[in-house]
Design an enzyme around this catalytic site. Structure first.
Site, PDB file in Angstrom:
ATOM      1  N   PHE A   1      -8.669   4.744  -8.337  1.00  0.00           N
ATOM      2  CA  PHE A   1      -7.912   3.425  -8.472  1.00  0.00           C
ATOM      3  C   PHE A   1      -7.250   3.576  -7.006  1.00  0.00           C
ATOM      4  CE2 PHE A   1      -4.294   0.491  -8.476  1.00  0.00           C
ATOM      5  CZ  PHE A   1      -5.058  -0.518  -8.741  1.00  0.00           C
TER       6      PHE A   1
ATOM      7  N   LYS B   1       3.917   2.130  -1.861  1.00  0.00           N
ATOM      8  CA  LYS B   1       4.875   2.086  -2.924  1.00  0.00           C
ATOM      9  C   LYS B   1       6.391   2.421  -2.787  1.00  0.00           C
ATOM     10  CE  LYS B   1       1.390   1.947  -6.635  1.00  0.00           C
ATOM     11  NZ  LYS B   1       1.429   0.302  -6.780  1.00  0.00           N
TER      12      LYS B   1
ATOM     13  N   ASP C   1      -5.022   9.574  -0.606  1.00  0.00           N
ATOM     14  CA  ASP C   1      -4.232   8.214  -1.251  1.00  0.00           C
ATOM     15  C   ASP C   1      -3.072   8.871  -1.719  1.00  0.00           C
ATOM     16  OD1 ASP C   1      -3.191   6.311  -2.506  1.00  0.00           O
ATOM     17  OD2 ASP C   1      -5.322   5.318  -2.842  1.00  0.00           O
TER      18      ASP C   1
END
Length: 404
Positions: free
Chosen positions: A145, A259, A230
């Site tokens: 994801f 984030k 990531d």
């Protein structure tokens, strides 16, 4: 007295009436928050065990971050990258130092960071490695994801994220996550990068086998391929280290961050790499109006300074062991699988008992907010400011839900 329209049932109905249904949120309507706690429009308090998918690593409204935002709001919020502002250099320098890299390219969302990484890897492949024009390929893992843009969903293996959004962007090869032999076999002369999550968050906090990440690092070095990590969810203290890669002493060629970098206040993302990689970009070839804006840089610089102390990494590591012990005690008592790294956990509930959604609804009714993913799996990712007592409370509540 709160207007009836603002109370939970009415607010939920309004949200469903006026919003495209791209999410299926729990039926709770939050109006305020502090630290690890949320309060809904009816005044009920909840322990936050999701932390905005790691966007709130430092809790809600951390005083140092709020102060930085307030101070910057009174001075300057946006210039665009047409000019240099006085927060930009400090942010880029301090984040580069935290990452051990030469350069930083600030963006906004995690998906933008991933798209940036893809573009940079391709350009590096053509200009530095010598891949023929239009032939670059990138190795990715199943269960990944990385976001939901059209390019990113092109290599997703989640049909909900991918179906009906074609035609898909070519140039990606999917291999099984954790299978070093398959990854190695997939690399060819036109491979420019391997793009991986060091821990797969959306998949249910899946930790790869020991030795996998070092193996990926070595094969990328041997084959002249960039290793792109990531760390948008796993990085910045979540796993008990600054980066999840740190657990095995691995340094990727490129970090993708987001984030938590925005401190739960503004969306901030960044790509960090050395000049031989990020240096392939020239003016006009990539950009973002809001990327690296003054407000974002002011907040994110304070985030980097919080991490530079090491306090939050230590908290995550120490409290994560308490979380692990509590969750592993529930194996065979409703849980059939537990994966924990720092303050990040994936829990597989016996599907004969309930789905992940049902578990989260029952936790919500008892004052704990978490989120399900993929059937009977739920994730726990509390803010790193959570206390021992609050972790015990979450475990106790989960125990009651499973027993019921």
């Amino acid at each position: 007295m709160v207007d009836d329209k603002l109370r939970t049932p009415g607010a939920v109905r309004d949200a469903e009436r006026w919003t495209a249904h791209n999410y299926h949120p729990l039926p709770v309507v939050i109006s305020s928050a502090e630290g690890a706690w949320l309060t809904d429009v009816d005044g009920k308090r909840y322990l936050d065990c999701l932390a905005g998918y790691s966007a709130l690593n430092f809790g809600h409204r951390h005083p140092q971050l709020i102060a930085a935002a307030h101070a910057q709001l009174d001075r300057l919020t946006l210039t665009s990258r047409a000019f240099i502002h006085d927060q930009f250099a400090d942010f880029c320098r301090e984040l580069a130092e935290l990452c051990g890299k030469d350069l930083v390219l600030p963006m906004n969302t995690g998906a933008e960071a991933v798209e940036t990484g893809i573009k940079v890897a391709r350009k590096w492949g053509y200009q530095v490695k010598g891949v023929p024009a239009g032939q670059a390929n990138i190795i990715v893992a199943d269960g990944n994801f990385h976001g939901r843009t059209t390019t990113i969903v092109s290599f997703s293996t989640d049909e909900d994220a991918r179906a009906d959004f074609g035609p898909y962007t070519p140039g990606f090869t999917v291999v099984p996550y954790g299978d070093l032999d398959a990854l190695t076999a997939a690399i060819d002369d036109n491979t420019v990068a391997v793009l991986l999550e060091p821990i797969q968050g959306e998949q249910g906090v899946v930790v790869p086998p020991e030795g996998y990440l070092p193996g990926v690092r070595q094969v990328c070095t041997d084959r002249n391929v960039l290793f792109i990590a990531d760390e948008i969810q796993s990085g910045l203290g979540r796993t008990g280290r600054t980066f999840a890669c740190d657990h095995e002493g691995v340094v990727p060629d490129m970090y993708l961050l987001g984030k938590a970098l925005g401190g739960g206040i503004v969306p901030v993302s960044a790509v960090a790499a050395n000049s031989d990689v990020l240096g392939v970009l020239k003016p006009g070839q990539h950009g973002s109006t809001f990327g690296g804006n003054p407000l974002a840089c002011a907040v994110a610089t304070e985030v980097v300074r919080l991490l530079a102390t090491g306090e939050f990494q230590r908290r995550s590591a120490e409290l994560g062991e308490r979380l692990r012990a509590g969750l592993e005690g529930l194996l065979g008592k409703g849980l059939v699988g537990v994966r924990v790294r720092g303050l990040w956990a994936g829990l597989d509930i016996d599907p004969a008992l309930m789905s992940g959604r049902e578990a989260c609804e029952r936790l919500m009714a008892r004052g704990i907010l978490a989120k399900d993913t993929h059937g009977s799996t739920i994730r726990l990712a509390p803010p790193l400011v959570i206390t021992e007592e609050e972790i015990d409370q979450a475990i106790k509540t989960l125990t009651e839900v499973l027993a019921a």
